[in-house]
Scaffold this active site. Sequence first.
Site, PDB file in Angstrom:
ATOM      1  N   THR A 220       5.673  -2.228 -12.729  1.00 35.99           N
ATOM      2  CA  THR A 220       4.629  -2.911 -11.985  1.00 35.99           C
ATOM      3  C   THR A 220       5.228  -4.249 -11.597  1.00 35.99           C
ATOM      4  O   THR A 220       6.195  -4.680 -12.216  1.00 35.99           O
ATOM      5  CB  THR A 220       3.422  -3.237 -12.904  1.00 35.99           C
ATOM      6  OG1 THR A 220       3.244  -2.199 -13.837  1.00 35.99           O
ATOM      7  CG2 THR A 220       2.156  -3.438 -12.115  1.00 35.99           C
ATOM      8  N   ARG A 248      -3.984  10.389  -9.996  1.00 35.09           N
ATOM      9  CA  ARG A 248      -4.120   9.498 -11.168  1.00 35.09           C
ATOM     10  C   ARG A 248      -4.209   8.034 -10.739  1.00 35.09           C
ATOM     11  O   ARG A 248      -3.425   7.558  -9.931  1.00 35.09           O
ATOM     12  CB  ARG A 248      -2.927   9.702 -12.100  1.00 35.09           C
ATOM     13  CG  ARG A 248      -2.927   8.778 -13.316  1.00 35.09           C
ATOM     14  CD  ARG A 248      -1.879   7.683 -13.177  1.00 35.09           C
ATOM     15  NE  ARG A 248      -1.741   6.905 -14.403  1.00 35.09           N
ATOM     16  CZ  ARG A 248      -0.995   5.817 -14.512  1.00 35.09           C
ATOM     17  NH1 ARG A 248      -0.308   5.383 -13.489  1.00 35.09           N
ATOM     18  NH2 ARG A 248      -0.937   5.155 -15.641  1.00 35.09           N
ATOM     19  N   GLY A 250      -4.080   4.271 -12.385  1.00 37.73           N
ATOM     20  CA  GLY A 250      -3.744   3.530 -13.603  1.00 37.73           C
ATOM     21  C   GLY A 250      -4.519   2.223 -13.681  1.00 37.73           C
ATOM     22  O   GLY A 250      -5.544   2.054 -13.010  1.00 37.73           O
ATOM     23  N   ASP A 251      -4.020   1.289 -14.482  1.00 32.78           N
ATOM     24  CA  ASP A 251      -4.762   0.038 -14.687  1.00 32.78           C
ATOM     25  C   ASP A 251      -4.557  -0.979 -13.567  1.00 32.78           C
ATOM     26  O   ASP A 251      -5.406  -1.857 -13.372  1.00 32.78           O
ATOM     27  CB  ASP A 251      -4.371  -0.603 -16.029  1.00 32.78           C
ATOM     28  CG  ASP A 251      -2.895  -1.023 -16.053  1.00 32.78           C
ATOM     29  OD1 ASP A 251      -2.050  -0.235 -15.586  1.00 32.78           O
ATOM     30  OD2 ASP A 251      -2.604  -2.138 -16.527  1.00 32.78           O
ATOM     31  N   THR A 271       1.381  -5.209 -17.254  1.00 34.25           N
ATOM     32  CA  THR A 271       2.324  -4.151 -16.936  1.00 34.25           C
ATOM     33  C   THR A 271       2.505  -3.313 -18.189  1.00 34.25           C
ATOM     34  O   THR A 271       2.899  -3.824 -19.233  1.00 34.25           O
ATOM     35  CB  THR A 271       3.689  -4.704 -16.475  1.00 34.25           C
ATOM     36  OG1 THR A 271       4.590  -3.603 -16.366  1.00 34.25           O
ATOM     37  CG2 THR A 271       4.272  -5.740 -17.425  1.00 34.25           C
ATOM     38  N   GLY A 272       2.142  -2.052 -18.107  1.00 29.02           N
ATOM     39  CA  GLY A 272       2.267  -1.235 -19.303  1.00 29.02           C
ATOM     40  C   GLY A 272       1.759   0.162 -19.050  1.00 29.02           C
ATOM     41  O   GLY A 272       1.563   0.561 -17.900  1.00 29.02           O
ATOM     42  N   GLY A 274      -0.682   2.375 -18.349  1.00 30.05           N
ATOM     43  CA  GLY A 274      -1.978   2.090 -17.748  1.00 30.05           C
ATOM     44  C   GLY A 274      -3.177   2.637 -18.482  1.00 30.05           C
ATOM     45  O   GLY A 274      -4.205   1.965 -18.591  1.00 30.05           O
TER      46      GLY A 274
END
Lengths: 357, 357
Positions: A220, A248, A250-251, A271-272, A274
């Site tokens: 990210t 999908r 994500g966060d 950033t990870g 999600g």
Amino acid sequence: MKTLFFYTCLLGMLLIFSGCRQEQNTAENPQSNQTEPQQPKQQKFAIAIHGGAGDIQRGQLSDSLENAYKAKLKEAITTGYRLLKNGGTAVEAVQKTINVMENSPLFNAGKGAVLTHNEHVSMDASIMDGRNLNAGAVAGVSHIKNPIDLAIAVMKKSKHVMLADVGAEQFAMEQGFDTLPESYFITQRQLDNVRRVKKFESNKSAVFYDPVLGAEKLGTVGCVALDKNGNLAAGTSTGGMVNKRYGRIGDSPIIGAGTYANNKTVAVSCTGWGEYYIRGVVAYDMSALMQYKVLSVSEATHKIIHEKQPKLGGTGGIIALDHYGNVSLDFNTPGMFRAKMDQNGNLEIAMYEKKGE
Amino acid sequence: MKTLFFYTCLLGMLLIFSGCRQEQNTAENPQSNQTEPQQPKQQKFAIAIHGGAGDIQRGQLSDSLENAYKAKLKEAITTGYRLLKNGGTAVEAVQKTINVMENSPLFNAGKGAVLTHNEHVSMDASIMDGRNLNAGAVAGVSHIKNPIDLAIAVMKKSKHVMLADVGAEQFAMEQGFDTLPESYFITQRQLDNVRRVKKFESNKSAVFYDPVLGAEKLGTVGCVALDKNGNLAAGTSTGGMVNKRYGRIGDSPIIGAGTYANNKTVAVSCTGWGEYYIRGVVAYDMSALMQYKVLSVSEATHKIIHEKQPKLGGTGGIIALDHYGNVSLDFNTPGMFRAKMDQNGNLEIAMYEKKGE
């Protein structure tokens, strides 16, 4: 002797009572711990960025690749810094800084974004303006050069917060955005990567494999900024997970999960992995911990990154900037591409576990 | 005399010190205020639902329509109640309760959902399991009879939290879901409604017009449940806004905005102007206010619905249920379709401003 006992007891009572009052004050005033002398004094403006967290370890990258990452992180953050120095808004600084990373194939956002199972790009981005809690987000766009610009257009020009897929692109075209063919975004490296991942897709970790880095990476890019008017903003942009399917989300495009900004508390970009960041409502949890539990920005990132997320199973990082200019860049992976810059132009760029590298 | 002074001072110190410790305990234990004697004692299970908030006023509905709403709310909540009574899980109770409302054209979810600008259905749903913070959500599905079932499948059978559009439907088909033609969902009433709205789309409030109710309504259905094992769950399902465009995603499928559940705190489902609920991260804010600020469930709903959301400009309602079975059904619109039921089978159904109507 009587007098001595009296004064000793009185002193003891006063001391305990004073300690007790201090506890209460701290609990009632969400910002009170930030005015303590040990805190850094207020800064006029500041900026911080990340380019993804993951298995980023010393000795893994060639010198030339390491230098390329550092140069691009420097170019990105100094772009935002100059804007802030010249009186630009936090939102503008976040936008232009993220644009630099979106336009570089080194990062998983914009050009060089990872590819889906069907070998398409599907990019997400979000922005939040801490001044008024306005926000904008897009999910699943494939033809917009800079998804963060579209998120800003959603925030400023639509009555919505979040637009997805072809609908988001239709809105972009109505707003005068140029569309690009997917070939602009798709690099040979990412094409090879998704094909490699598809061969081994039963291996869960493969979905985070980054072919530029040559290791697992939760890709990210993000930026948080504080402008001269005391306004905070946060933005995040991503290509998501390699080999992703089923539309999908994500966060990164979710306000409260991947991005949050509130002038009262903090600007946050995550950033990870999600899914864990959504379930932990991580970006807003930063703000809630600071506002309701009176944690400092670094205490809050520490609690989430080293206590709450590991308990849930999540890995990744957070960049956060409070309204005094205090920055926390924290992660529970071996490394995170990151940089921060204060109003005096002091720049720190780092990639590995320890700061200042 | 010396001894008297000593004991007086010691007693004073102990009293103050004890008061001080109590303050600290309250601040450290998120649930401590719920064990005070004035709180209702712990209940073994409970359930609450909403069918949307809006301009729902006495005298506006015909007797037969009012009775139809009440009968359907009763059918929905007793479905979940019976499941809980027989040892079913909170997630099952939320699912089956929402199914009843999704299958009724009275509510804006499933059959009878509002239509988009292009006269399609585009439904969103989400679920969260407070036991493990697992969650699932779908956005923009058009052929799935019960979107909440698909959200549960995403939670249980995928490694993702949120799937959108055709991707979500592809996942559904792979999971053995039947797909239905859109004609199943589209009612003549909603077709007339979106055409009427399109004629007057410059009128912002028209996007929330509900043709069944004959008034403005922020349409969603939702359910929160506490099962005999002390597990909380929350779910929300909706057709979104009438005449929506650009793949707009509201708060209903967003974990932390429209839906949240955590056994430590509360289960929450929201119904309101989605954009404001996203920006307020409302469902998770309920949990944060209870965990970090030690508010009770009703204090937290009151703070959000009557202070924070109006300040931001948002209208709507919240249903919330804590892990002791305490329920709060709050809204800042003239009415909200709602019902609650405790373990003894005490049922309350209400529509207008005051409770028990």
